[in-house]
Structure formats: C-alpha cells, structure tokens
Design an enzyme around this catalytic site. Structure first.
Site, PDB file in Angstrom:
ATOM      1  N   HIS A 164      -5.392  -3.569   5.514  1.00 55.26           N
ATOM      2  CA  HIS A 164      -5.043  -3.894   4.120  1.00 55.26           C
ATOM      3  C   HIS A 164      -6.251  -4.464   3.369  1.00 55.26           C
ATOM      4  O   HIS A 164      -6.254  -5.615   2.968  1.00 55.26           O
ATOM      5  CB  HIS A 164      -3.858  -4.875   4.082  1.00 55.26           C
ATOM      6  CG  HIS A 164      -3.483  -5.242   2.681  1.00 55.26           C
ATOM      7  ND1 HIS A 164      -2.937  -4.343   1.787  1.00 55.26           N
ATOM      8  CD2 HIS A 164      -3.611  -6.400   1.989  1.00 55.26           C
ATOM      9  CE1 HIS A 164      -2.742  -4.926   0.629  1.00 55.26           C
ATOM     10  NE2 HIS A 164      -3.140  -6.178   0.717  1.00 55.26           N
ATOM     11  N   ASP A 166       0.844  -1.203   0.000  1.00 55.57           N
ATOM     12  CA  ASP A 166       0.000   0.000   0.000  1.00 55.57           C
ATOM     13  C   ASP A 166       0.883   1.259   0.000  1.00 55.57           C
ATOM     14  O   ASP A 166       0.569   2.237  -0.675  1.00 55.57           O
ATOM     15  CB  ASP A 166      -0.925  -0.004   1.227  1.00 55.57           C
ATOM     16  CG  ASP A 166      -1.818  -1.231   1.243  1.00 55.57           C
ATOM     17  OD1 ASP A 166      -2.384  -1.563   0.192  1.00 55.57           O
ATOM     18  OD2 ASP A 166      -1.931  -1.882   2.306  1.00 55.57           O
TER      19      ASP A 166
HETATM   20  N1  LIG Z   1      -0.309  -8.435   1.894  1.00 53.75           N
HETATM   21  C1  LIG Z   1      -0.353  -8.038   0.642  1.00 53.75           C
HETATM   22  O1  LIG Z   1      -0.151  -6.850   0.344  1.00 53.75           O
HETATM   23  C2  LIG Z   1      -0.598  -9.025  -0.448  1.00 53.75           C
HETATM   24  C3  LIG Z   1      -0.309  -8.688  -1.779  1.00 53.75           C
HETATM   25  C4  LIG Z   1      -0.516  -9.628  -2.777  1.00 53.75           C
HETATM   26  C5  LIG Z   1      -1.021 -10.888  -2.443  1.00 53.75           C
HETATM   27  N2  LIG Z   1      -1.300 -11.181  -1.156  1.00 53.75           N
HETATM   28  C6  LIG Z   1      -1.798 -12.503  -0.775  1.00 53.75           C
HETATM   29  O2  LIG Z   1      -0.718 -13.428  -0.782  1.00 53.75           O
HETATM   30  C7  LIG Z   1      -1.213 -14.751  -0.957  1.00 53.75           C
HETATM   31  C8  LIG Z   1      -0.419 -15.482  -2.022  1.00 53.75           C
HETATM   32  O3  LIG Z   1      -0.589 -14.891  -3.281  1.00 53.75           O
HETATM   33  P1  LIG Z   1       0.118 -15.531  -4.588  1.00 53.75           P
HETATM   34  O4  LIG Z   1      -0.245 -14.659  -5.725  1.00 53.75           O
HETATM   35  O5  LIG Z   1       1.543 -15.825  -4.309  1.00 53.75           O
HETATM   36  O6  LIG Z   1      -0.692 -16.912  -4.686  1.00 53.75           O
HETATM   37  P2  LIG Z   1      -0.221 -18.253  -5.427  1.00 53.75           P
HETATM   38  O7  LIG Z   1      -1.405 -19.137  -5.511  1.00 53.75           O
HETATM   39  O8  LIG Z   1       0.486 -17.918  -6.687  1.00 53.75           O
HETATM   40  O9  LIG Z   1       0.850 -18.867  -4.432  1.00 53.75           O
HETATM   41  C9  LIG Z   1       0.504 -19.317  -3.164  1.00 53.75           C
HETATM   42  C10 LIG Z   1       1.423 -20.438  -2.803  1.00 53.75           C
HETATM   43  O10 LIG Z   1       1.046 -20.901  -1.501  1.00 53.75           O
HETATM   44  C11 LIG Z   1       1.206 -22.290  -1.498  1.00 53.75           C
HETATM   45  N3  LIG Z   1       0.469 -22.914  -0.421  1.00 53.75           N
HETATM   46  C12 LIG Z   1      -0.839 -23.227  -0.351  1.00 53.75           C
HETATM   47  N4  LIG Z   1      -1.104 -23.850   0.817  1.00 53.75           N
HETATM   48  C13 LIG Z   1       0.056 -23.911   1.488  1.00 53.75           C
HETATM   49  C14 LIG Z   1       0.447 -24.440   2.743  1.00 53.75           C
HETATM   50  N5  LIG Z   1      -0.433 -25.035   3.558  1.00 53.75           N
HETATM   51  N6  LIG Z   1       1.732 -24.336   3.106  1.00 53.75           N
HETATM   52  C15 LIG Z   1       2.637 -23.733   2.305  1.00 53.75           C
HETATM   53  N7  LIG Z   1       2.338 -23.239   1.102  1.00 53.75           N
HETATM   54  C16 LIG Z   1       1.067 -23.328   0.704  1.00 53.75           C
HETATM   55  C17 LIG Z   1       0.727 -22.735  -2.872  1.00 53.75           C
HETATM   56  O11 LIG Z   1       1.180 -24.043  -3.194  1.00 53.75           O
HETATM   57  C18 LIG Z   1       1.319 -21.652  -3.749  1.00 53.75           C
HETATM   58  O12 LIG Z   1       2.598 -22.016  -4.227  1.00 53.75           O
HETATM   59  C19 LIG Z   1      -2.693 -14.567  -1.296  1.00 53.75           C
HETATM   60  O13 LIG Z   1      -3.462 -14.805  -0.149  1.00 53.75           O
HETATM   61  C20 LIG Z   1      -2.798 -13.116  -1.718  1.00 53.75           C
HETATM   62  O14 LIG Z   1      -4.073 -12.590  -1.546  1.00 53.75           O
HETATM   63  C21 LIG Z   1      -1.102 -10.279  -0.163  1.00 53.75           C
HETATM   64  O1  LIG Z   2      -5.609  -7.369  -4.016  1.00 52.94           O
HETATM   65  C1  LIG Z   2      -5.295  -8.487  -3.638  1.00 52.94           C
HETATM   66  O2  LIG Z   2      -6.107  -9.405  -3.517  1.00 52.94           O
HETATM   67  C2  LIG Z   2      -3.846  -8.790  -3.354  1.00 52.94           C
HETATM   68  C3  LIG Z   2      -3.187  -7.804  -2.464  1.00 52.94           C
HETATM   69  O3  LIG Z   2      -3.838  -7.669  -1.242  1.00 52.94           O
HETATM   70  C4  LIG Z   2      -2.955  -6.475  -3.113  1.00 52.94           C
HETATM   71  O4  LIG Z   2      -3.205  -5.451  -2.472  1.00 52.94           O
HETATM   72  O5  LIG Z   2      -2.509  -6.437  -4.265  1.00 52.94           O
END
Ligand SMILES: NC(=O)c1ccc[n+]([C@@H]2O[C@H](COP(=O)([O-])OP(=O)(O)OC[C@H]3O[C@@H](n4cnc5c(N)ncnc54)[C@H](O)[C@@H]3O)[C@@H](O)[C@H]2O)c1
Ligand SMILES: O=C(O)C[C@H](O)C(=O)O
Length: 375
Positions: free
Chosen positions: A221, A194
């Site tokens: 967030h 953010d």
């Molecule tokens: N905080 C933030 O600003 C922010 C920003 C972007 C994404 N996110 C969040 O981050 C998370 C991941 O996003 P992504 O795009 O990498 O998703 P993705 O699906 O590409 O990757 C997630 C990974 O987690 C793994 N996984 C699932 N269950 C698991 C477990 N029990 N133990 C270990 N690994 C496990 C999957 O195998 C996969 O490789 C999502 O929840 C997304 O919303 C948060």
């Molecule tokens: O928007 C989402 O679901 C992923 C993450 O929280 C973001 O802000 O990009």
C-alpha cells in the site's frame, strides 16, 4: 418542563451515564442510572474496537460500524475527543452498544473481549510527504496499541489502517511474535481502498457501474507497491496500452491525489472509512462462518509460521506467494481469519515488471518495520 417530563428526563439522563462509563462525569448526580436499565445491550453479534476513533477516518468509520447489524458492541478509543464522538454516535437507533474510552489508562478496557480491532490511529500525510515519512510517529503508536492487544484480546482479528501499512503490519507481527501471540491468520493490513479506487477508475474507463467491477490489487500500500492486476479484471475485458498506463498510475497515486486536493488538511478519510467498513464487514461475515468471502489484504504470506497456525496456501499455488514475508493478495476470510491465500495467477509482461519493482520497495519497508521492534 412539567414534573412528569422532568422525571422522564432524569431517568433517561442517568441511564445514559451508566451505559457509557466514559460519559459518567458529565452525568453524575442524576437519579436513575444505566445500570438500572432493563436492556444491557450487546446480546449477540461481534465486539469491535476502533483505535483512533476520533480522527478523520475514525469518526465516519465509527458511524458506519454503528450501522452494521453484525456489531453488538462498539468500543471507541482515542487519546482525544472520544466522549463527544461516543455521545453523538450512541444516539443512533441501531443495535450496537457504543462505549467511549479516552487515553492510555483506558486502552485495556477498550480492548478487553474484542473480536475485531480496527486501527486508524496515527498521523496522516501532507502534500510532498511519502507514507514512509509517517514512520517515525506512527510506528510507536502502532507498537503501543498492539502491546495492548497482546494483553487484552490476543485472539482478535486486527485490521491495520495506519500508514505506512507496508511497515506497520510487520511491526504489529513482531510485537505479537515477541509476546508469543502471533497468529498470521488474524493480522490484516487494510488495502481495500486501493481495490475500491481501482474498481471506480476502471469502471469509469469502461463505462460500467463500479459495483459490477472487480479489480485485484496486490503487493502493498504505497506507490509502486500498489499493483493492480488489470489482466484479471472481472468482468473480462481488455485495455489499450494507454489505458493501462493511465489506470496503473491513477490507482498507485490515488492517495496522493486526495492529499494534494486536501492541500494540507489530511489524506483520504471518507473513502477510507467506506473501504474499512467494507473490509471489516467481510471479516465479520467470515467470523460468522459465511462461505466464499474473498478480499485483498496485506498479510503474512510465508509458511511455515511460528506457533500452531500455519496459513493455508491454495494447493495450486507455489509454496510462497512471493519470497517476501508479507504481501497483499486475494485472501479467503473465514471463522479463523485468513483461511486461504490465493496465488497471483497469470501475469502479463507489464505486471511482471511492476511486480519486480514492487518487491524491491516492499522488502525494504518490511525490513524497516521488523528492525523497529527487533533492534
Ligand atoms: N490503509 C489505508 O488505505 C489508509 C487510508 C487513509 C489513511 N490511512 C492512514 O490512517 C491514519 C489515520 O488517518 P486520519 O486521516 O484518520 O488521521 P487523523 O489525524 O485525522 O486521525 C488520527 C487519530 O488517531 C489518534 N491517535 C493518535 N495517537 C494515538 C494513540 N496513541 N492511540 C489512539 N489514537 C491515537 C488521533 O488523536 C486522531 O484522532 C494515517 O496514518 C493515514 O496515513 C491509511
Ligand atoms: O495517501 C495516503 O497517505 C493515505 C492513504 O494511504 C491513501 O491511500 O489514501
């Protein structure tokens, strides 16, 4: 291949197998092992684990952490694909020793001895979903991983990325409280993306280099809980009312902007990996003892707190940043994690109204996370 180069190949192959336990099955039967290698690696620096390391965020995050000179050991854990990701990243000629761990039976080895655990494990959004729609799947994933942290590295700093952050951080806190290991200074929800977005969008409007801009983003967030404090932007500047509503909406909807552009193939991964590394690096510099490291993060912000580690609130602050038990604020990072939580500072009328909306939604999301563990 002549016999010299063949011998050399076998030596290198076996070295590779033993330095990386998860790849042993691929390398068995070769002559020299990594155990025989003179360099054991990881002599100084911090030990970092990434849980969810094979995912969209996990892979570029792992690559960037391998490039961080503060990291001596990098553990990559996921339930799929870690052997390939680990083999790939381990060939980068940077200092950190990389080890891969696959599946729940290897979670404890992945976590043992870690100083910092970064968690991007869990499912991402598709168009039309809110972050809260991810709760049912991601809450259980975060709970299980945090139970592993309790068993193997209860003193580690935890950077929690998995959504919905407004609920997953309270879930993690409840797991740690239940086990008697909760240290509020060490649990940080990652809201850095953010701030990264806010710096970029504000710089665009002002015609500045984003690296010169610093926008505090507080609250949480998700949607209206993301509260950019445009009255406190550095360098000091002013905005028209139109600029304020454009910027606030764009910062609050930055995640959705990416989810829609990706059209079903996930949410922000590359900018998130960048933001996660920026934040993790700040945590590691704090652990090293560097002074003056201040970033925004979603943390437990009420005192007094259980156990013996109350979070120190800046003397000029009111006792609580808000009445909520968790809130994203500017925090100072140090050797023990979050060493100071800064007050919100003077808010204008627009920001005060935003804060009221943010608090209402945040209260419900926090309660949902707490209830998931308590009930
Ligand atoms: N905080 C933030 O600003 C922010 C920003 C972007 C994404 N996110 C969040 O981050 C998370 C991941 O996003 P992504 O795009 O990498 O998703 P993705 O699906 O590409 O990757 C997630 C990974 O987690 C793994 N996984 C699932 N269950 C698991 C477990 N029990 N133990 C270990 N690994 C496990 C999957 O195998 C996969 O490789 C999502 O929840 C997304 O919303 C948060
Ligand atoms: O928007 C989402 O679901 C992923 C993450 O929280 C973001 O802000 O990009």
């Amino acid at each position: 291949m002549n016999s010299n180069s063949e011998a050399g190949y076998q030596r290198v192959a076996k070295i590779s197998a033993h330095l990386n336990p998860s790849s042993c099955s691929m390398e068995q039967g070769r002559v020299l092992g990594r155990m025989n290698c003179r360099s054991k690696g990881g002599a100084s620096g911090f030990k970092v684990a990434i849980l969810g390391a094979a995912g969209g965020i996990g892979q570029p995050l792992a690559m960037l952490m391998k490039m961080n000179p503060l990291v001596s050991v990098l553990h990559l854990y996921d339930v799929v694909n870690t052997p390939g990701v680990t083999a790939d990243i381990s060939h980068m000629d940077t200092g950190a020793v990389v080890r891969g761990f696959l599946g729940p039976q290897q979670l404890e080895n992945a976590l043992t001895g870690m100083n910092l655990v970064i968690i991007p494990a869990g499912v991402p959004r598709k168009p039309g979903m809110t972050r809260d729609d991810l709760f049912n799947i991601n809450a259980g994933i975060v709970k299980t991983l945090c139970e592993g942290i309790v068993r193997c590295c209860p003193g580690a700093i935890v950077n929690l990325i998995s959504n919905p952050v407004n609920s997953t951080v309270p879930i993690a806190a409840e797991v740690f409280k239940k086990a008697g290991t909760f240290d509020p200074k060490k649990l940080l929800g990652v809201t850095m993306l953010d701030v990264v977005r806010a710096n970029t969008f504000v710089a665009e409007v002002l015609g500045l280099d984003p690296r010169e801009v610093d926008v505090p983003v507080v609250g949480g967030h998700a949607g209206v809980t993301i509260l950019p404090l445009l009255s406190q932007v550095k360098p000091k500047c002013s905005f028209t009312p139109e600029e304020i509503s454009y910027l606030t909406a764009r910062i609050q909807n930055g995640g959705t902007e990416v989810v829609e552009a990706k059209a079903g193939s996930g949410s922000a991964t590359l900018s998130m990996a960048y933001a996660a590394v920026k934040f993790a690096d700040a945590c590691l510099r704090g652990l090293r003892g560097d002074a003056g490291i201040v970033e925004c993060a979603f943390v437990a912000s009420q005192v007094p707190l259980p156990n013996s580690h109350p979070v120190y609130i800046h003397p000029s602050a009111t006792r609580h940043v808000t009445e909520l038990p968790f809130f994203a604020s500017k925090v100072r990072l140090g050797r023990t994690g979050v060493e100071e939580i800064y007050p919100l500072g003077p808010l204008n009328e627009y920001e005060r109204a935003g804060l009221e909306k943010a608090k209402k939604e945040l209260a419900a999301s926090i309660q949902k996370g707490v209830s998931f563990i308590k009930n």
